[in-house]
Design a protein around this motif. Sequence first.
Motif, PDB file in Angstrom:
ATOM      1  N   MET A   1      -6.184   0.095 -11.278  1.00 34.78           N
ATOM      2  CA  MET A   1      -6.170  -1.050 -10.499  1.00 34.78           C
ATOM      3  C   MET A   1      -5.642  -2.211 -11.677  1.00 34.78           C
TER       4      MET A   1
ATOM      5  N   LEU B   1      -2.431   1.067  -8.506  1.00 32.24           N
ATOM      6  CA  LEU B   1      -2.887   0.125  -7.329  1.00 32.24           C
ATOM      7  C   LEU B   1      -2.685  -1.312  -7.680  1.00 32.24           C
TER       8      LEU B   1
ATOM      9  N   PHE C   1      -0.964   3.999  -2.803  1.00 27.80           N
ATOM     10  CA  PHE C   1      -2.312   4.198  -2.407  1.00 27.80           C
ATOM     11  C   PHE C   1      -2.489   5.688  -1.697  1.00 27.80           C
TER      12      PHE C   1
ATOM     13  N   LEU D   1       0.535  -1.170  -0.023  1.00 24.71           N
ATOM     14  CA  LEU D   1       0.034   0.192   0.005  1.00 24.71           C
ATOM     15  C   LEU D   1       0.709   1.298  -0.068  1.00 24.71           C
TER      16      LEU D   1
ATOM     17  N   LEU E   1      -9.544  -3.247  -1.970  1.00 23.40           N
ATOM     18  CA  LEU E   1      -8.744  -2.077  -2.169  1.00 23.40           C
ATOM     19  C   LEU E   1      -9.776  -0.885  -2.578  1.00 23.40           C
TER      20      LEU E   1
END
Length: 321
Positions: A121, A137, A30, A26, A162
């Motif tokens: 993502m 991510l 993030f 993370l 997430l």
Amino acid sequence: MSRVLDNARRTLTVEAAALQEAEARLEGAFEEAVQIILASKGRLVVTGMGKSGLIGRKIAATLASTGTPSFFMHPAEGSHGDLGMITGQDVVLTISSSGETQEVVALLPLLQRLGTKVIAMVGRADSTLGQRSDAILDISVTNEACPMNLAPTASTTVTLALGDALAVSLLEERGFTPEDFARFHPGGSLGKQLLLHISDLMHSGDGIPQVRRSAPMREALLEMTAKRLGMTAVVDAQERLVGVITDGDLRRSLDEAMDLHEVTAGEAMTPDPFTIGPDELAARGLQYMEDRSINGLLVVAEGNRVVGALNMHDFLRAGVI
């Protein structure tokens, strides 16, 4: 059946391990994604194909209900007109495990021309999607829970988690409150608890059961029967509240063999009853009743004048309970 349980346990173990791996990745990326979204003056548009799209719809719904304006756009539809819903002030959250999903990648040059920030993502940072995004991510997993390591299972779990992490982090950063949540969920139980006031539930006007202090108990009984709230307020000559007669008070009067024609409401009442104001939240009124084990509540305004009455059934009908 042991094989069934073994497969179930293995699936949960694989997915739990994937979540722990995602948690370890993370830092940095993030926070960057959260800052991009917070800096945006537009919406967060979520897009993805297949199972990624299904997960994306849930992420968009969670974001929208927790203070981040968001909606899902199907990437194929985006290339056929729906891209007109996106502006340069928006942020696009793209979901693709491979990072090469054709319909998603096709949107990138169009988004670039709009000046729209893109958060990916993605399972491969070196993919087309990863290389052409403003923040990544990482949703990669060591193994899918599928025994053939093919069906998206652990990877979709990580993506969903997430998305939840994004929503929670953003709501905290925005100072999102339970009252804000209630405004977005007016039809739910929490929404009713935080938005409805006593004045929205109470019986008022001719619906208020009340008798004078000097009235005989027979009159109080008739008033309670007519208004069907299990109680009646007792007021003085200036119509100020002085007491209440409940079903329990009535039963005690009968047990003591009182003459309902001779005993007055003032003699049988419980003085100084608990009351509430009309502007209080309904949830607070319910809590007061539960704490004091009472079934009815009188509502008073300035001058201790009775302006309403309600009982537990009113809370049930309104969906506060």
